[in-house]
Write a protein that holds these residues in place. Structure first.
Motif, PDB file in Angstrom:
ATOM      1  N   ARG A  77    -110.835   3.556  -6.872  1.00 14.74           N
ATOM      2  CA  ARG A  77    -111.462   4.435  -5.884  1.00 14.74           C
ATOM      3  C   ARG A  77    -111.157   3.931  -4.490  1.00 14.74           C
ATOM      4  NH1 ARG A  77    -117.910   5.374  -5.264  1.00 14.74           N
ATOM      5  NH2 ARG A  77    -117.800   7.067  -3.750  1.00 14.74           N
ATOM      6  N   ASP A  78    -110.752   4.838  -3.623  1.00 17.18           N
ATOM      7  CA  ASP A  78    -110.442   4.524  -2.233  1.00 17.18           C
ATOM      8  C   ASP A  78    -111.412   5.306  -1.342  1.00 17.18           C
ATOM      9  OD1 ASP A  78    -109.445   4.352   0.371  1.00 17.18           O
ATOM     10  OD2 ASP A  78    -107.353   4.476  -0.273  1.00 17.18           O
ATOM     11  N   PRO A  79    -112.519   4.667  -0.942  1.00 17.67           N
ATOM     12  CA  PRO A  79    -113.520   5.386  -0.144  1.00 17.67           C
ATOM     13  C   PRO A  79    -112.981   5.898   1.195  1.00 17.67           C
ATOM     14  CG  PRO A  79    -114.426   3.336  -0.996  1.00 17.67           C
ATOM     15  CD  PRO A  79    -112.945   3.317  -1.270  1.00 17.67           C
ATOM     16  N   GLN A  80    -112.066   5.152   1.798  1.00 18.26           N
ATOM     17  CA  GLN A  80    -111.534   5.577   3.098  1.00 18.26           C
ATOM     18  C   GLN A  80    -110.788   6.902   2.982  1.00 18.26           C
ATOM     19  OE1 GLN A  80    -108.877   2.815   5.007  1.00 18.26           O
ATOM     20  NE2 GLN A  80    -108.390   4.234   6.654  1.00 18.26           N
ATOM     21  N   HIS A  81    -109.979   7.034   1.939  1.00 13.48           N
ATOM     22  CA  HIS A  81    -109.169   8.244   1.776  1.00 13.48           C
ATOM     23  C   HIS A  81    -109.761   9.215   0.763  1.00 13.48           C
ATOM     24  CE1 HIS A  81    -106.136   6.715   4.455  1.00 13.48           C
ATOM     25  NE2 HIS A  81    -106.170   5.570   3.807  1.00 13.48           N
ATOM     26  N   ARG A  82    -110.963   8.863   0.248  1.00 12.39           N
ATOM     27  CA  ARG A  82    -111.723   9.721  -0.662  1.00 12.39           C
ATOM     28  C   ARG A  82    -110.882  10.163  -1.856  1.00 12.39           C
ATOM     29  NH1 ARG A  82    -114.607  13.983   3.069  1.00 12.39           N
ATOM     30  NH2 ARG A  82    -115.398  14.625   1.048  1.00 12.39           N
ATOM     31  N   SER A  83    -110.255   9.169  -2.505  1.00 10.05           N
ATOM     32  CA  SER A  83    -109.425   9.450  -3.669  1.00 10.05           C
ATOM     33  C   SER A  83    -109.705   8.430  -4.762  1.00 10.05           C
ATOM     34  CB  SER A  83    -107.939   9.414  -3.286  1.00 10.05           C
ATOM     35  OG  SER A  83    -107.575   8.106  -2.879  1.00 10.05           O
ATOM     36  N   ALA A  84    -109.215   8.744  -5.946  1.00  9.01           N
ATOM     37  CA  ALA A  84    -109.334   7.825  -7.082  1.00  9.01           C
ATOM     38  C   ALA A  84    -108.282   8.204  -8.116  1.00  9.01           C
ATOM     39  CB  ALA A  84    -110.730   7.896  -7.705  1.00  9.01           C
ATOM     40  N   ASN A  85    -108.031   7.280  -9.035  1.00  6.69           N
ATOM     41  CA  ASN A  85    -107.138   7.547 -10.161  1.00  6.69           C
ATOM     42  C   ASN A  85    -107.958   7.984 -11.359  1.00  6.69           C
ATOM     43  OD1 ASN A  85    -104.980   6.747  -8.640  1.00  6.69           O
ATOM     44  ND2 ASN A  85    -104.593   4.867  -9.761  1.00  6.69           N
ATOM     45  N   LEU A  86    -107.378   8.849 -12.160  1.00  4.45           N
ATOM     46  CA  LEU A  86    -108.008   9.347 -13.373  1.00  4.45           C
ATOM     47  C   LEU A  86    -107.198   8.891 -14.575  1.00  4.45           C
ATOM     48  CD1 LEU A  86    -109.898  11.268 -15.004  1.00  4.45           C
ATOM     49  CD2 LEU A  86    -108.308  13.101 -14.449  1.00  4.45           C
ATOM     50  N   GLY A  87    -107.889   8.367 -15.575  1.00  4.00           N
ATOM     51  CA  GLY A  87    -107.247   7.994 -16.830  1.00  4.00           C
ATOM     52  C   GLY A  87    -108.025   8.554 -17.998  1.00  4.00           C
ATOM     53  N   TYR A  88    -107.349   8.680 -19.144  1.00  2.00           N
ATOM     54  CA  TYR A  88    -107.991   9.199 -20.347  1.00  2.00           C
ATOM     55  C   TYR A  88    -107.234   8.727 -21.582  1.00  2.00           C
ATOM     56  CZ  TYR A  88    -104.435  12.605 -18.976  1.00  2.00           C
ATOM     57  OH  TYR A  88    -103.288  13.191 -18.523  1.00  2.00           O
ATOM     58  N   VAL A 120    -107.702  13.472  -6.693  1.00  2.00           N
ATOM     59  CA  VAL A 120    -107.725  12.661  -7.912  1.00  2.00           C
ATOM     60  C   VAL A 120    -106.296  12.599  -8.429  1.00  2.00           C
ATOM     61  CG1 VAL A 120    -108.543  12.535 -10.288  1.00  2.00           C
ATOM     62  CG2 VAL A 120    -110.105  13.263  -8.477  1.00  2.00           C
ATOM     63  N   GLU A 121    -105.795  11.379  -8.580  1.00  2.00           N
ATOM     64  CA  GLU A 121    -104.418  11.176  -9.028  1.00  2.00           C
ATOM     65  C   GLU A 121    -104.367  10.738 -10.484  1.00  2.00           C
ATOM     66  OE1 GLU A 121    -102.040   9.859  -5.015  1.00  2.00           O
ATOM     67  OE2 GLU A 121    -102.659   8.276  -6.383  1.00  2.00           O
ATOM     68  N   LEU A 122    -103.286  11.134 -11.138  1.00  2.00           N
ATOM     69  CA  LEU A 122    -102.983  10.682 -12.490  1.00  2.00           C
ATOM     70  C   LEU A 122    -101.603  10.042 -12.419  1.00  2.00           C
ATOM     71  CD1 LEU A 122    -104.414  13.732 -12.622  1.00  2.00           C
ATOM     72  CD2 LEU A 122    -104.475  13.075 -15.015  1.00  2.00           C
ATOM     73  N   ILE A 123    -101.506   8.791 -12.802  1.00  2.00           N
ATOM     74  CA  ILE A 123    -100.268   8.023 -12.728  1.00  2.00           C
ATOM     75  C   ILE A 123     -99.834   7.761 -14.174  1.00  2.00           C
ATOM     76  CG2 ILE A 123     -99.170   5.944 -11.816  1.00  2.00           C
ATOM     77  CD1 ILE A 123    -100.411   7.822  -9.657  1.00  2.00           C
ATOM     78  N   VAL A 164    -104.868  16.418  -8.535  1.00  2.00           N
ATOM     79  CA  VAL A 164    -105.719  17.588  -8.497  1.00  2.00           C
ATOM     80  C   VAL A 164    -106.616  17.451  -7.269  1.00  2.00           C
ATOM     81  CG1 VAL A 164    -107.424  16.615 -10.084  1.00  2.00           C
ATOM     82  CG2 VAL A 164    -107.271  19.066  -9.842  1.00  2.00           C
ATOM     83  N   ILE A 165    -106.818  18.566  -6.568  1.00  2.00           N
ATOM     84  CA  ILE A 165    -107.694  18.576  -5.409  1.00  2.00           C
ATOM     85  C   ILE A 165    -108.759  19.655  -5.631  1.00  2.00           C
ATOM     86  CG2 ILE A 165    -105.898  17.686  -3.861  1.00  2.00           C
ATOM     87  CD1 ILE A 165    -105.542  20.537  -2.776  1.00  2.00           C
TER      88      ILE A 165
END
Length: 170
Positions: A77-88, A120-123, A164-165
């Motif tokens: 999670r990156d609070p400054q850029h309001r993003s995070a990675n998603l895994g499953y 939300v990013e998926l790598i 996804v945004i």
């Protein structure tokens, strides 16, 4: 879906052991030597990092039976850029039924609505076709191949980047 609990450790251990041939191909923690103690450590770590607001890991359970199907969550999670990675991941015997896409969409929605994320990013490893299809089914868009984006084992490898945004159709 719900946050991981201590009582999940036994079933998590079983799900990992069942899934070494499929999930283990892509996720380095999913190995034959994954122990009950590893599962207990994971459930406790998940609870602690949730309380600290660092990552939000969910157990995916079958509603009628309560069977643990797998896991999904937000990390990095990156609070400054309001993003995070998603895994499953989904246990081997329950793959191919759309559980990962449904869970991924719900986790992304949680990130947007509860955490105020804007991205939300998926790598994903480029060869992981199943995970890439899952990302697309949950509404994530392919953005490109990032060179040497992942460190797996003892080497750098490229990654397919999806995102996804909040404005994307669900």
């Amino acid at each position: 879906m719900r946050p991981w609990q201590d009582r999940d450790a036994n079933e998590l251990h079983q799900a990992v052991q069942e899934s070494v041939d499929s999930v283990g191909k892509w996720l380095p923690w999913c190995r034959e030597h994954y122990s009950r103690a590893d599962a207990t450590s994971w459930t406790r770590l998940s609870q602690a990092t949730w309380r600290m607001g660092e990552q939000f890991a969910f157990a995916i359970c079958d509603a009628p039976t309560g069977l643990l199907l797998g896991g999904a969550g937000l990390n990095r999670r990156d609070p400054q850029h309001r993003s995070a990675n998603l895994g499953y991941w989904i246990r081997q015997s329950r793959q191919g039924f759309g559980f990962a896409a449904a869970a991924g969409a719900l986790v992304a929605q949680f990130g947007f609505e509860r955490l105020g994320l804007i991205r939300v990013e998926l790598i994903i490893q480029p060869e992981n076709r199943a995970s890439r299809r899952t990302a697309e089914k949950m509404g994530a868009r392919f953005e490109g191949i990032a060179r040497q984006r992942l460190w797996i084992g003892s080497r750098a490898t490229d990654a397919a980047v999806y995102a996804v945004i909040p404005q994307d159709p669900r």
